[in-house]
Design a protein around this motif. Structure first.
Motif, short mmCIF file in Angstrom:
data_model
loop_
_atom_site.label_atom_id
_atom_site.label_comp_id
_atom_site.label_asym_id
_atom_site.label_seq_id
_atom_site.Cartn_x
_atom_site.Cartn_y
_atom_site.Cartn_z
N SER A 3 0.85 -1.19 0.00
CA SER A 3 0.00 0.00 0.00
C SER A 3 0.89 1.24 0.00
CB SER A 3 -0.94 0.01 1.21
OG SER A 3 -0.17 0.05 2.38
N VAL A 4 0.48 2.20 -0.81
CA VAL A 4 1.24 3.44 -0.93
C VAL A 4 0.37 4.57 -0.37
CG1 VAL A 4 2.33 5.06 -2.51
CG2 VAL A 4 2.45 2.60 -2.95
N GLU A 5 0.94 5.34 0.51
CA GLU A 5 0.20 6.44 1.09
C GLU A 5 0.89 7.75 0.72
OE1 GLU A 5 -0.75 8.16 5.53
OE2 GLU A 5 -0.43 6.01 5.29
N GLU A 6 0.12 8.66 0.16
CA GLU A 6 0.68 9.96 -0.21
C GLU A 6 0.45 10.93 0.93
OE1 GLU A 6 -0.26 11.61 -3.99
OE2 GLU A 6 -0.28 9.66 -4.95
N VAL A 7 1.50 11.59 1.32
CA VAL A 7 1.42 12.56 2.39
C VAL A 7 1.70 13.93 1.80
CG1 VAL A 7 2.38 13.29 4.60
CG2 VAL A 7 2.22 10.86 4.06
N SER A 8 0.77 14.85 2.02
CA SER A 8 0.94 16.21 1.52
C SER A 8 1.80 16.99 2.50
CB SER A 8 -0.42 16.88 1.34
OG SER A 8 -0.24 18.22 0.99
N MET A 9 2.92 17.50 2.02
CA MET A 9 3.81 18.29 2.87
C MET A 9 3.86 19.70 2.33
SD MET A 9 6.92 15.63 3.48
CE MET A 9 7.77 16.70 4.58
N GLN A 10 3.64 20.64 3.21
CA GLN A 10 3.77 22.03 2.79
C GLN A 10 5.25 22.37 2.79
OE1 GLN A 10 1.61 24.44 5.53
NE2 GLN A 10 -0.10 24.67 4.12
N GLU A 11 5.69 22.85 1.65
CA GLU A 11 7.08 23.27 1.57
C GLU A 11 7.17 24.74 1.90
OE1 GLU A 11 9.76 22.58 -1.70
OE2 GLU A 11 8.83 20.64 -2.00
N GLU A 12 7.96 25.05 2.90
CA GLU A 12 8.16 26.44 3.25
C GLU A 12 9.40 26.92 2.52
OE1 GLU A 12 8.23 27.31 7.37
OE2 GLU A 12 6.58 25.97 7.82
N THR A 13 9.26 28.06 1.89
CA THR A 13 10.41 28.60 1.19
C THR A 13 11.32 29.30 2.18
OG1 THR A 13 9.25 30.65 0.72
CG2 THR A 13 9.12 28.93 -0.94
N LYS A 46 21.20 35.82 7.72
CA LYS A 46 19.79 35.82 8.13
C LYS A 46 19.03 34.83 7.27
CE LYS A 46 19.61 40.59 9.71
NZ LYS A 46 18.90 41.87 9.59
N LYS A 47 18.30 33.93 7.93
CA LYS A 47 17.50 32.92 7.21
C LYS A 47 16.06 33.08 7.67
CE LYS A 47 19.08 28.72 7.31
NZ LYS A 47 19.33 27.32 7.73
N ILE A 48 15.16 33.32 6.71
CA ILE A 48 13.75 33.48 7.02
C ILE A 48 13.02 32.23 6.53
CG2 ILE A 48 11.67 34.85 6.62
CD1 ILE A 48 13.53 37.26 6.18
N ASP A 51 7.27 32.09 9.43
CA ASP A 51 7.12 33.30 10.22
C ASP A 51 8.24 33.47 11.25
OD1 ASP A 51 6.43 31.20 11.80
OD2 ASP A 51 4.69 32.18 12.71
N LYS A 52 9.34 32.75 11.06
CA LYS A 52 10.49 32.86 11.98
C LYS A 52 11.73 33.30 11.20
CE LYS A 52 8.92 30.00 15.53
NZ LYS A 52 8.89 30.37 16.88
N GLN A 53 12.59 34.02 11.89
CA GLN A 53 13.85 34.46 11.30
C GLN A 53 14.99 33.94 12.18
OE1 GLN A 53 14.42 38.52 9.79
NE2 GLN A 53 16.02 38.75 11.30
N GLU A 54 15.96 33.30 11.54
CA GLU A 54 17.12 32.78 12.26
C GLU A 54 18.32 33.65 11.90
OE1 GLU A 54 19.45 28.96 11.27
OE2 GLU A 54 17.85 28.34 12.62
N VAL A 79 9.46 36.97 12.58
CA VAL A 79 9.74 37.86 11.46
C VAL A 79 8.88 39.11 11.57
CG1 VAL A 79 9.61 38.12 8.95
CG2 VAL A 79 10.38 35.98 9.93
N GLU A 80 9.52 40.25 11.38
CA GLU A 80 8.79 41.51 11.34
C GLU A 80 8.51 41.83 9.88
OE1 GLU A 80 11.41 44.27 13.17
OE2 GLU A 80 11.53 43.15 15.02
N GLU A 81 7.37 42.43 9.62
CA GLU A 81 7.05 42.81 8.25
C GLU A 81 8.03 43.88 7.80
OE1 GLU A 81 4.91 41.78 5.85
OE2 GLU A 81 4.60 40.09 7.19
N GLU A 82 8.72 43.61 6.71
CA GLU A 82 9.70 44.55 6.19
C GLU A 82 9.24 45.07 4.84
OE1 GLU A 82 13.53 42.82 5.85
OE2 GLU A 82 13.67 42.29 7.96
N GLN A 83 9.65 46.29 4.58
CA GLN A 83 9.42 46.84 3.25
C GLN A 83 10.47 46.24 2.33
OE1 GLN A 83 6.93 48.78 2.49
NE2 GLN A 83 6.20 48.91 4.59
N PRO A 84 10.15 46.05 1.05
CA PRO A 84 11.18 45.54 0.14
C PRO A 84 12.38 46.48 0.15
CG PRO A 84 9.05 45.67 -0.95
CD PRO A 84 8.90 46.29 0.39
N GLU A 85 13.55 45.90 0.22
CA GLU A 85 14.73 46.73 0.31
C GLU A 85 15.56 46.66 -0.96
OE1 GLU A 85 18.10 44.31 2.57
OE2 GLU A 85 16.30 44.57 3.79
N GLU A 86 16.27 47.72 -1.19
CA GLU A 86 17.14 47.79 -2.35
C GLU A 86 18.45 47.09 -1.98
OE1 GLU A 86 19.68 51.21 -4.59
OE2 GLU A 86 17.68 51.74 -3.94
#
Length: 106
Positions: A3-13, A46-48, A51-54, A79-86
């Motif tokens: 039996s094969v069971e498919e598990v849906s995993m949310q990939e966080e970018t 910095k790794k985001i 909703d967490k920042q390391e 993580v704090e909401e940031e404006q897009p930065e240059e």
């Protein structure tokens, strides 16, 4: 029977940013009048993820007559909401600090 069971995993970018390395050079004179140099290199990564920042801080201290000493600090914060930065590539910063003793020697 298999039996094969498919598990849906949310990939966080993951968003990984490495800040430019900062190098500080501290020059001082010992009590016997010999110049002493200390070089401090600091890297911040910095790794985001979700909703967490390391924040990883790597600091290496090199002194003339000693082995380099490296300290790694990892901190996880929301993580704090940031404006897009240059994003601009800046030249490496080198700071020289010279200490003068009471008798006027550098």
């Amino acid at each position: 029977m298999v039996s094969v069971e498919e598990v849906s995993m949310q990939e966080e970018t993951e968003d990984i940013r490495e800040l430019p390395e900062e190098v500080r050079v501290v020059e001082s004179v010992t009590e016997d009048g010999k110049p002493k140099k200390k070089k401090i290199r600091t890297r911040v990564i910095k790794k985001i993820k979700g909703d967490k920042q390391e924040v990883t801080k790597i600091e290496t201290v090199e002194e003339d007559d000693k082995q380099p000493e490296t300290t790694v600090t990892v901190e996880e914060v929301p993580v704090e909401e940031e404006q897009p930065e240059e994003i601009r590539e800046l030249p490496e910063e080198v700071r020289v600090v010279e200490t003068v003793t009471e008798d006027g020697k550098p």
